[in-house]
Structures are given as C-alpha cells and as structure tokens.
Design an enzyme around this catalytic site. Structure first.
Site, PDB file in Angstrom:
ATOM      1  N   TRP A 150     -25.302  13.487 -27.095  1.00 41.77           N
ATOM      2  CA  TRP A 150     -24.965  13.627 -25.678  1.00 41.77           C
ATOM      3  C   TRP A 150     -23.465  13.473 -25.473  1.00 41.77           C
ATOM      4  CZ3 TRP A 150     -22.435   9.457 -23.658  1.00 41.77           C
ATOM      5  CH2 TRP A 150     -22.631   8.210 -24.286  1.00 41.77           C
ATOM      6  N   GLU A 205     -15.730  -1.068 -25.007  1.00 38.91           N
ATOM      7  CA  GLU A 205     -16.045   0.256 -25.531  1.00 38.91           C
ATOM      8  C   GLU A 205     -14.818   1.152 -25.562  1.00 38.91           C
ATOM      9  OE1 GLU A 205     -18.741   0.912 -26.917  1.00 38.91           O
ATOM     10  OE2 GLU A 205     -20.320  -0.301 -26.072  1.00 38.91           O
ATOM     11  N   GLU A 215     -18.450   5.510 -30.173  1.00 43.05           N
ATOM     12  CA  GLU A 215     -18.055   4.378 -29.346  1.00 43.05           C
ATOM     13  C   GLU A 215     -17.079   4.824 -28.256  1.00 43.05           C
ATOM     14  OE1 GLU A 215     -19.654   1.843 -29.520  1.00 43.05           O
ATOM     15  OE2 GLU A 215     -20.070   1.143 -31.537  1.00 43.05           O
ATOM     16  N   HIS A 237     -18.834   6.049 -25.251  1.00 41.39           N
ATOM     17  CA  HIS A 237     -19.388   4.991 -24.415  1.00 41.39           C
ATOM     18  C   HIS A 237     -18.360   4.549 -23.374  1.00 41.39           C
ATOM     19  CE1 HIS A 237     -22.113   3.754 -28.055  1.00 41.39           C
ATOM     20  NE2 HIS A 237     -22.400   4.954 -27.568  1.00 41.39           N
ATOM     21  N   GLU A 272     -22.489  -5.380 -33.539  1.00 50.01           N
ATOM     22  CA  GLU A 272     -23.270  -4.241 -33.059  1.00 50.01           C
ATOM     23  C   GLU A 272     -24.607  -4.700 -32.471  1.00 50.01           C
ATOM     24  OE1 GLU A 272     -22.449  -1.200 -32.631  1.00 50.01           O
ATOM     25  OE2 GLU A 272     -20.565  -1.099 -33.722  1.00 50.01           O
ATOM     26  N   THR A 283     -23.784  -6.008 -28.972  1.00 44.17           N
ATOM     27  CA  THR A 283     -23.590  -4.967 -27.973  1.00 44.17           C
ATOM     28  C   THR A 283     -24.911  -4.270 -27.646  1.00 44.17           C
ATOM     29  OG1 THR A 283     -22.887  -3.445 -29.739  1.00 44.17           O
ATOM     30  CG2 THR A 283     -21.165  -4.556 -28.496  1.00 44.17           C
ATOM     31  N   ASP A 330     -27.445   4.239 -29.300  1.00 48.65           N
ATOM     32  CA  ASP A 330     -26.354   4.420 -30.259  1.00 48.65           C
ATOM     33  C   ASP A 330     -26.039   3.107 -30.964  1.00 48.65           C
ATOM     34  OD1 ASP A 330     -26.005   7.103 -29.787  1.00 48.65           O
ATOM     35  OD2 ASP A 330     -24.264   6.868 -28.480  1.00 48.65           O
ATOM     36  N   GLU A 331     -25.934   2.044 -30.176  1.00 49.45           N
ATOM     37  CA  GLU A 331     -25.594   0.751 -30.754  1.00 49.45           C
ATOM     38  C   GLU A 331     -26.656   0.290 -31.752  1.00 49.45           C
ATOM     39  OE1 GLU A 331     -22.769  -0.226 -30.390  1.00 49.45           O
ATOM     40  OE2 GLU A 331     -22.004   0.155 -28.388  1.00 49.45           O
ATOM     41  N   HIS A 336     -26.023   2.028 -35.001  1.00 47.68           N
ATOM     42  CA  HIS A 336     -24.858   1.433 -35.665  1.00 47.68           C
ATOM     43  C   HIS A 336     -25.229   0.098 -36.303  1.00 47.68           C
ATOM     44  CE1 HIS A 336     -22.270   3.739 -32.480  1.00 47.68           C
ATOM     45  NE2 HIS A 336     -22.796   4.536 -33.386  1.00 47.68           N
TER      46      HIS A 336
END
Length: 290
Positions: free
Chosen positions: A20, A63, A101, A104, A167, A170, A199-200, A203
């Site tokens: 995205w 971020e 990142e 974000h 990570e 977050t 996403d986090e 990661h």
C-alpha cells in the site's frame, strides 16, 4: 548467514505491487468528493480525546525519523550496505524495511495535517521537536544519536536484539491505537493503524528470526549481547524527545501514553518474556561460566 537471510528473512517483504501507499488510505485530492471526505473524517475525529492525538504525534515522529535507521544500520559490522545498491540480502532487507517505515511516517503526517483540525497545534509541536534536534548540537541524524545512546555500537548482535524488541513495541503501540480509534468511532484511522501494525509485525518476525539464528550458531556471544542490552533497558528512540524548553517533556508524554493504555510497564515485561520464550534462552546449554 547471507544465504539463510535470503531464504528466511526476505520472504517477509511483500511484493512491491502488493504494497500500500499513503494515497491508498487517504482521500484522492483530485476527486470531486475530496473536501466532503475530509470533512466527514474531521467530524468523526471530534469524538477522539486530545490525549490520543498527543501519542499519535509521538508515533508519527518515531516513524518519520526511522529511515535514519538505515544510516545506523550501515555502521553495523557484517551487514552494511556500503554502495547503497548492494545486492546482498542484508542490504536488500535494510532498504525495503526503512522504505516501509518511511511510508508510516508519511501516512500519519498527512492524516494529522488534513483531517484533525484540533491537531494543528500538535502538528506544529512535532515540527518544533524536529527543528530542535536539527539545531541543538546533537547528532543531526536524530535517531543515530538516540540508538548510539543505548550502547549498540557497531555490534550486529546488539543491533538485532534491539530491533526485535523495538519492532514488537511499535507493533503493540499501533495495535492499541487502532483499538482506541475504533472505540471512539473512527474506523478510518483504525484501518490506517492496522495497516501499519501489520508491517511492524512482519518486521518483528524477521528480526526475531535473525536473533534466533544467532542463538543457534553463536549462543555464547548472543546471550551476552542480550544480557547487556537488557541491563541497559530497551527504550524507544523517542525517549529523548524534547521541545527545547521543558526538561520533563518525554516524562509527560509517557504519562499520557500510559494513562490511555497505549504502552505500559506490563507491555515491557510481556515483550521480554516473549523473546526469552521465542529464543529458548532458558534452555541454553554448553555456555561458559561468563
């Protein structure tokens, strides 16, 4: 470990065509419905407490500054991307991770700027914080200074342990923000935070796997690095946030975050226990007396 990283870490990168972009989650400014959509989201945001936006600005600052991790990453022994276009799996991961990142920060920045009328003052606060770090005499790369402050040096063991912990922090933080947004009736903001959360989580999984492999092939150095990092305490980079005037700025921010349940002491304990269990630290054997 390069061959292992290619097979076991790069799989956590989504194909570019499936990733995205901030524009996918925000109204299209070329659309005739743009101003109507902005107004609707602003109206929904009215029901969200101001404390929520305080912590959201804090998350945005983290971020937005995270791409500087790539600079710090390139000081780490054995995994650095000296040419910035290296085909090494370590370098491919570094570039893709920091690019995500960066998205974000872009997304949260645009959301706050466009949609949250009461947050204009908060947005100015965020700009003020960034300006402070650029003129204060601290390291101008912001987070490089913050990471060095907690003693990672150029040690990859410590760096990946820190990243694993952070990570997950977050991930928890954005997940809780999404829950709070839904609770207060802002499904749009909740979706934005859920996308960041996913996403986090990827990661976190990647960095945790890297440290797990280090425990497998070099348990002695890895457990010593883990002990060293935990003795220093893992702090989010924003722990040095400052507005240039109030010496207790982060303390106040942290208090607000705890009051609304964004991130509390028990979360820290849970992360530590999770990592000990995931890496089977309590089951290590054959270590030296040290």
């Amino acid at each position: 470990m390069e061959g292992w990283v290619e097979k076991n870490v790069l799989i956590h990168l989504k194909p570019i065509e499936k990733c995205w972009l901030p524009r996918d989650l925000l109204p299209d400014p070329t659309s005739e419905e743009f101003f109507k959509q902005v107004k609707e989201v602003r109206e929904r945001a009215i029901g969200i407490p101001n404390e929520y936006f305080v912590v959201l600005v804090g998350d945005m600052i983290i971020e937005e500054a995270l791409p500087t991790y790539q600079t710090r990453y390139n000081y780490t022994q054995g995994v650095n991307d000296e040419t910035r276009v290296s085909p090494s799996p370590w370098a491919i991961w570094s570039r893709a991770w920091t690019a995500k990142e960066n998205k974000h920060g872009d997304l949260l920045n645009k959301y706050l700027y466009l949609f949250i009328e009461p947050s204009r003052k908060l947005f100015k606060l965020a700009c003020k914080l960034n300006e402070f770090y650029s003129v204060s005499g601290l390291d101008p790369t912001n987070l490089m200074f913050w990471i060095q402050d907690i003693g990672i040096e150029t040690n990859p063991y410590k760096g990946f342990i820190y990243a694993s912990f952070q990570e997950r922090e977050t991930f928890i933080s954005h997940r809780n923000i999404a829950k709070l947004a839904m609770k207060h009736g802002d499904a749009k903001l909740a979706r934005i935070c859920r996308e960041i959360t996913s996403d986090e989580k990827r990661h976190e999984t990647a960095f945790t796997k890297i440290v797990g492999k280090l425990f497998e092939i070099d348990a002695e150095k890895t457990v010593l690095a883990f002990a060293d990092m935990m003795s220093k305490k893992i702090s989010m980079p924003i722990h040095l946030m400052h507005d240039g005037h109030n010496p207790n700025h982060f303390k106040h921010y942290s208090s607000i975050a705890m009051q609304i349940g964004l991130y509390i002491a028990m979360d820290y304990i849970d992360i530590l226990e999770h990592l000990v269990h995931t890496w089977d630290v309590d089951k290590l054997s054959g270590l030296s007396s040290q």
